[in-house]
Design an enzyme around this catalytic site. Structure first.
Site, PDB file in Angstrom:
ATOM      1  N   ASN A 150       1.005  -1.237   0.092  1.00  0.00           N
ATOM      2  CA  ASN A 150       0.014  -0.065  -0.035  1.00  0.00           C
ATOM      3  C   ASN A 150       0.868   1.176  -0.143  1.00  0.00           C
ATOM      4  O   ASN A 150       0.863   1.938   1.106  1.00  0.00           O
ATOM      5  CB  ASN A 150      -1.100   0.063   1.320  1.00  0.00           C
ATOM      6  N   TYR A 157       2.091   8.061   5.728  1.00  0.00           N
ATOM      7  CA  TYR A 157       2.712   8.176   7.247  1.00  0.00           C
ATOM      8  C   TYR A 157       4.440   8.645   7.134  1.00  0.00           C
ATOM      9  O   TYR A 157       4.807   9.177   7.942  1.00  0.00           O
ATOM     10  CB  TYR A 157       2.838   6.775   7.770  1.00  0.00           C
TER      11      TYR A 157
END
Length: 188
Positions: A150, A157
């Site tokens: 992903n 992040y």
């Protein structure tokens, strides 16, 4: 008349203000619905239908979500656009953490946002809520697991200061997948 119609169309096309609210047992069905929908939107293409079905049934069953909501070391927040739930956040402390269980850490277990709202800062607002919870609880770090396949989430992040420190297995149905474990150290 035409001008008024165009103004109404323009107004409806703009996003309503977002509100992040604490979730409780009364929000059980909302959390189940948005959890199933967002997980399927994000991961169905990379998994078999049988594995997705098994994961969604187990992970969002009445019993499991009720237990999570009743755990005093887990916290849920729902992102609302008007009356529509468009995403949610689940964070864990102490023994509710899925892995590290460090008293000084807060785990972000889930930031799920409906696909139609990707790129509209909903995930960022939910992340900021997790950061706020960590700061209020005087935690020294945030950590999470993110599927290695992903890249969009990994970039999100990393942009927010997380660094990969390990890996672990995550099961979707019967399929074992690899999650990257990422951590952000918080300023004292």
């Amino acid at each position: 008349m035409l001008e008024q119609i165009l103004q109404n169309i323009e107004h409806k096309s703009q996003m309503e203000p977002l509100v992040i609210s604490n979730a409780s047992l009364k929000d059980l069905s909302v959390l189940q619905q948005i959890g199933r929908e967002t997980f399927a939107e994000t991961f169905a293409a990379g998994n078999t239908e049988a594995d997705m079905k098994k994961y969604l049934e187990e992970s969002f069953s009445d019993e499991r979500v009720k237990n999570e909501l009743n755990n005093p070391e887990s916290f849920f927040f729902i992102a609302w656009e008007g009356e529509r739930a468009i995403g949610y956040l689940k964070v864990n402390t102490g023994q509710a953490q899925t892995e590290l269980r460090e008293e000084t850490s807060l785990e972000i277990e889930r930031i799920y946002v409906k696909k139609a709202y990707h790129g509209k800062k909903v995930g960022q607002l939910l992340y900021e809520k997790a950061l706020e919870v960590a700061q209020l609880q005087h935690k020294s770090s945030l950590w999470l697991g993110v599927w290695e396949e992903n890249p969009k989430a990994i970039r999100f992040y990393e942009k927010n200061g997380f660094i990969t420190f390990d890996k672990h297995l995550f099961k979707v149905g019967n399929d074992e997948q690899t999650d990257l474990l990422m951590r952000k150290i918080l300023a004292e």
